[in-house]
Design a protein around this motif. Structure first.
Motif, PDB file in Angstrom:
ATOM      1  N   ARG A  36       0.682  -1.157   0.019  1.00  0.00           N
ATOM      2  CA  ARG A  36       0.093  -0.246  -0.042  1.00  0.00           C
ATOM      3  C   ARG A  36       0.953   1.297  -0.132  1.00  0.00           C
ATOM      4  O   ARG A  36       0.583   2.263  -0.668  1.00  0.00           O
ATOM      5  CB  ARG A  36      -0.918  -0.066   1.115  1.00  0.00           C
ATOM      6  N   VAL A  37       1.903   1.343   0.912  1.00  0.00           N
ATOM      7  CA  VAL A  37       2.769   2.448   0.866  1.00  0.00           C
ATOM      8  C   VAL A  37       3.464   2.671  -0.313  1.00  0.00           C
ATOM      9  O   VAL A  37       3.795   3.752  -1.000  1.00  0.00           O
ATOM     10  CB  VAL A  37       3.691   2.331   2.112  1.00  0.00           C
ATOM     11  N   LYS A  38       3.872   1.582  -0.804  1.00  0.00           N
ATOM     12  CA  LYS A  38       4.921   1.812  -2.076  1.00  0.00           C
ATOM     13  C   LYS A  38       5.991   2.820  -2.065  1.00  0.00           C
ATOM     14  O   LYS A  38       6.021   3.752  -2.609  1.00  0.00           O
ATOM     15  CB  LYS A  38       4.116   1.972  -3.178  1.00  0.00           C
ATOM     16  N   LEU A  39       6.934   2.312  -1.246  1.00  0.00           N
ATOM     17  CA  LEU A  39       7.972   3.198  -0.657  1.00  0.00           C
ATOM     18  C   LEU A  39       8.815   3.500  -2.083  1.00  0.00           C
ATOM     19  O   LEU A  39       9.336   2.784  -2.829  1.00  0.00           O
ATOM     20  CB  LEU A  39       8.833   2.748   0.306  1.00  0.00           C
ATOM     21  N   GLU A  40       8.860   4.845  -2.498  1.00  0.00           N
ATOM     22  CA  GLU A  40       9.674   5.186  -3.667  1.00  0.00           C
ATOM     23  C   GLU A  40      10.439   6.317  -3.225  1.00  0.00           C
ATOM     24  O   GLU A  40      10.368   7.236  -2.478  1.00  0.00           O
ATOM     25  CB  GLU A  40       8.749   5.777  -5.020  1.00  0.00           C
ATOM     26  N   TYR A  41      11.878   6.186  -3.641  1.00  0.00           N
ATOM     27  CA  TYR A  41      12.968   7.313  -3.231  1.00  0.00           C
ATOM     28  C   TYR A  41      13.030   8.330  -4.191  1.00  0.00           C
ATOM     29  O   TYR A  41      12.871   7.919  -5.340  1.00  0.00           O
ATOM     30  CB  TYR A  41      14.549   6.394  -3.389  1.00  0.00           C
ATOM     31  N   PRO A  42      13.201   9.441  -3.766  1.00  0.00           N
ATOM     32  CA  PRO A  42      12.963  10.452  -4.457  1.00  0.00           C
ATOM     33  C   PRO A  42      14.166  10.666  -5.500  1.00  0.00           C
ATOM     34  O   PRO A  42      15.426  10.095  -4.810  1.00  0.00           O
ATOM     35  CB  PRO A  42      12.878  11.839  -3.814  1.00  0.00           C
ATOM     36  N   THR A  43      14.140  11.282  -6.825  1.00  0.00           N
ATOM     37  CA  THR A  43      15.248  11.426  -7.468  1.00  0.00           C
ATOM     38  C   THR A  43      15.618  13.055  -7.700  1.00  0.00           C
ATOM     39  O   THR A  43      14.453  13.632  -7.894  1.00  0.00           O
ATOM     40  CB  THR A  43      15.099  10.871  -8.761  1.00  0.00           C
ATOM     41  N   TYR A  44      16.840  13.298  -7.538  1.00  0.00           N
ATOM     42  CA  TYR A  44      16.950  14.737  -7.557  1.00  0.00           C
ATOM     43  C   TYR A  44      18.118  14.966  -8.777  1.00  0.00           C
ATOM     44  O   TYR A  44      18.721  14.136  -9.092  1.00  0.00           O
ATOM     45  CB  TYR A  44      18.041  15.244  -6.045  1.00  0.00           C
ATOM     46  N   SER A  45      17.877  16.271  -9.328  1.00  0.00           N
ATOM     47  CA  SER A  45      18.686  16.672 -10.433  1.00  0.00           C
ATOM     48  C   SER A  45      20.155  16.829  -9.625  1.00  0.00           C
ATOM     49  O   SER A  45      20.254  17.447  -8.296  1.00  0.00           O
ATOM     50  CB  SER A  45      18.054  18.004 -11.005  1.00  0.00           C
ATOM     51  N   PRO A  46      21.293  16.955 -10.621  1.00  0.00           N
ATOM     52  CA  PRO A  46      22.603  17.148 -10.163  1.00  0.00           C
ATOM     53  C   PRO A  46      22.481  18.476  -9.386  1.00  0.00           C
ATOM     54  O   PRO A  46      23.170  18.764  -8.531  1.00  0.00           O
ATOM     55  CB  PRO A  46      23.217  17.379 -11.436  1.00  0.00           C
ATOM     56  N   GLU A  47      21.945  19.650  -9.932  1.00  0.00           N
ATOM     57  CA  GLU A  47      21.778  21.035  -9.136  1.00  0.00           C
ATOM     58  C   GLU A  47      21.119  20.846  -7.880  1.00  0.00           C
ATOM     59  O   GLU A  47      21.834  21.530  -6.925  1.00  0.00           O
ATOM     60  CB  GLU A  47      21.081  22.242  -9.852  1.00  0.00           C
ATOM     61  N   GLU A  48      20.236  20.227  -7.437  1.00  0.00           N
ATOM     62  CA  GLU A  48      19.496  20.011  -6.237  1.00  0.00           C
ATOM     63  C   GLU A  48      20.582  19.092  -5.371  1.00  0.00           C
ATOM     64  O   GLU A  48      20.606  19.528  -4.184  1.00  0.00           O
ATOM     65  CB  GLU A  48      18.188  19.015  -6.351  1.00  0.00           C
ATOM     66  N   LEU A  49      21.150  18.172  -5.828  1.00  0.00           N
ATOM     67  CA  LEU A  49      22.201  17.236  -5.247  1.00  0.00           C
ATOM     68  C   LEU A  49      23.295  18.546  -4.721  1.00  0.00           C
ATOM     69  O   LEU A  49      23.859  18.060  -3.607  1.00  0.00           O
ATOM     70  CB  LEU A  49      22.823  16.327  -6.055  1.00  0.00           C
ATOM     71  N   ARG A  50      23.691  19.208  -5.629  1.00  0.00           N
ATOM     72  CA  ARG A  50      24.930  20.121  -5.121  1.00  0.00           C
ATOM     73  C   ARG A  50      24.361  21.073  -4.043  1.00  0.00           C
ATOM     74  O   ARG A  50      25.019  21.284  -2.968  1.00  0.00           O
ATOM     75  CB  ARG A  50      25.381  21.011  -6.354  1.00  0.00           C
ATOM     76  N   LYS A  51      23.136  21.584  -3.999  1.00  0.00           N
ATOM     77  CA  LYS A  51      22.601  22.419  -2.989  1.00  0.00           C
ATOM     78  C   LYS A  51      22.391  21.582  -1.637  1.00  0.00           C
ATOM     79  O   LYS A  51      22.850  22.108  -0.668  1.00  0.00           O
ATOM     80  CB  LYS A  51      21.249  22.749  -3.361  1.00  0.00           C
ATOM     81  N   ILE A  52      21.987  20.368  -1.704  1.00  0.00           N
ATOM     82  CA  ILE A  52      22.018  19.529  -0.545  1.00  0.00           C
ATOM     83  C   ILE A  52      23.319  19.255   0.050  1.00  0.00           C
ATOM     84  O   ILE A  52      23.603  19.327   1.325  1.00  0.00           O
ATOM     85  CB  ILE A  52      21.105  18.112  -0.988  1.00  0.00           C
ATOM     86  N   LYS A  53      24.281  18.815  -0.819  1.00  0.00           N
ATOM     87  CA  LYS A  53      25.769  18.697  -0.313  1.00  0.00           C
ATOM     88  C   LYS A  53      26.395  19.831   0.343  1.00  0.00           C
ATOM     89  O   LYS A  53      26.896  20.030   1.292  1.00  0.00           O
ATOM     90  CB  LYS A  53      26.606  18.400  -1.570  1.00  0.00           C
ATOM     91  N   LYS A  54      26.007  20.934  -0.415  1.00  0.00           N
ATOM     92  CA  LYS A  54      26.517  22.431   0.590  1.00  0.00           C
ATOM     93  C   LYS A  54      26.145  22.644   1.578  1.00  0.00           C
ATOM     94  O   LYS A  54      26.751  22.908   2.486  1.00  0.00           O
ATOM     95  CB  LYS A  54      26.211  23.553  -0.554  1.00  0.00           C
ATOM     96  N   LYS A  55      24.791  22.460   1.775  1.00  0.00           N
ATOM     97  CA  LYS A  55      23.750  22.512   3.128  1.00  0.00           C
ATOM     98  C   LYS A  55      24.385  21.393   4.144  1.00  0.00           C
ATOM     99  O   LYS A  55      24.770  21.759   5.107  1.00  0.00           O
ATOM    100  CB  LYS A  55      22.373  22.144   2.973  1.00  0.00           C
ATOM    101  N   ILE A  56      24.454  20.334   3.729  1.00  0.00           N
ATOM    102  CA  ILE A  56      25.308  19.269   4.700  1.00  0.00           C
ATOM    103  C   ILE A  56      26.848  19.569   4.979  1.00  0.00           C
ATOM    104  O   ILE A  56      26.947  19.616   6.360  1.00  0.00           O
ATOM    105  CB  ILE A  56      25.379  17.916   3.992  1.00  0.00           C
ATOM    106  N   TRP A  57      27.697  20.288   4.398  1.00  0.00           N
ATOM    107  CA  TRP A  57      28.993  20.487   4.707  1.00  0.00           C
ATOM    108  C   TRP A  57      28.698  21.795   5.571  1.00  0.00           C
ATOM    109  O   TRP A  57      29.596  22.040   6.422  1.00  0.00           O
ATOM    110  CB  TRP A  57      29.748  20.968   3.409  1.00  0.00           C
ATOM    111  N   ALA A  58      27.834  22.745   5.231  1.00  0.00           N
ATOM    112  CA  ALA A  58      27.723  23.874   5.993  1.00  0.00           C
ATOM    113  C   ALA A  58      27.273  23.534   7.586  1.00  0.00           C
ATOM    114  O   ALA A  58      27.883  24.060   8.483  1.00  0.00           O
ATOM    115  CB  ALA A  58      26.878  24.793   5.443  1.00  0.00           C
ATOM    116  N   ASP A  59      26.413  22.683   7.589  1.00  0.00           N
ATOM    117  CA  ASP A  59      26.014  22.040   8.892  1.00  0.00           C
ATOM    118  C   ASP A  59      27.113  21.442   9.770  1.00  0.00           C
ATOM    119  O   ASP A  59      27.144  21.532  10.911  1.00  0.00           O
ATOM    120  CB  ASP A  59      24.786  21.111   8.619  1.00  0.00           C
ATOM    121  N   ILE A  60      28.016  20.684   8.882  1.00  0.00           N
ATOM    122  CA  ILE A  60      29.054  19.877   9.467  1.00  0.00           C
ATOM    123  C   ILE A  60      29.922  21.045   9.906  1.00  0.00           C
ATOM    124  O   ILE A  60      30.661  21.010  11.145  1.00  0.00           O
ATOM    125  CB  ILE A  60      29.711  19.075   8.522  1.00  0.00           C
ATOM    126  N   ARG A  61      30.254  22.093   9.292  1.00  0.00           N
ATOM    127  CA  ARG A  61      31.144  23.122   9.561  1.00  0.00           C
ATOM    128  C   ARG A  61      30.689  23.574  10.729  1.00  0.00           C
ATOM    129  O   ARG A  61      31.257  24.251  11.831  1.00  0.00           O
ATOM    130  CB  ARG A  61      31.655  23.919   8.492  1.00  0.00           C
TER     131      ARG A  61
END
Length: 94
Positions: A36-61
């Motif tokens: 029923r739930v049919k878990l599907e993983y979201p797919t991100y564009s390369p630009e969105e992935l870069r933004k997510i990566k920058k946010k993660i590194w900013a949080d780590i810093r």
């Protein structure tokens, strides 16, 4: 996993294995929920992935800076307390 959680899970598993129909029903309902739930993983564009990566590194810093600040403050407090103890007890010991 804590010991209490482990023992509860183990006890539940043993009860389910003793009663085969209950085990089958539990297994069937789990598959039904998954279907029923049919878990599907979201797919991100390369630009969105870069933004997510920058946010993660900013949080780590930011986390590293916070930890460094807490460490320095605790070291300074320890030094102040040690100095105070040495100063107060230097004449009492001799």
């Amino acid at each position: 996993m804590s010991f209490g959680v482990y023992t509860r899970v183990d006890k539940t598993n043993r009860n389910l294995l003793r009663n085969k129909s209950r085990y089958a029903n539990t297994k069937k309902s789990a598959y039904e929920v998954n279907r029923r739930v049919k878990l599907e993983y979201p797919t991100y564009s390369p630009e969105e992935l870069r933004k997510i990566k920058k946010k993660i590194w900013a949080d780590i810093r930011k986390d590293q800076k916070r930890r460094r600040t807490v460490l320095l403050i605790s070291i300074l407090c320890g030094l102040v307390v040690a100095t105070w103890l040495v100063y107060t007890f230097q004449y009492k010991v001799l």
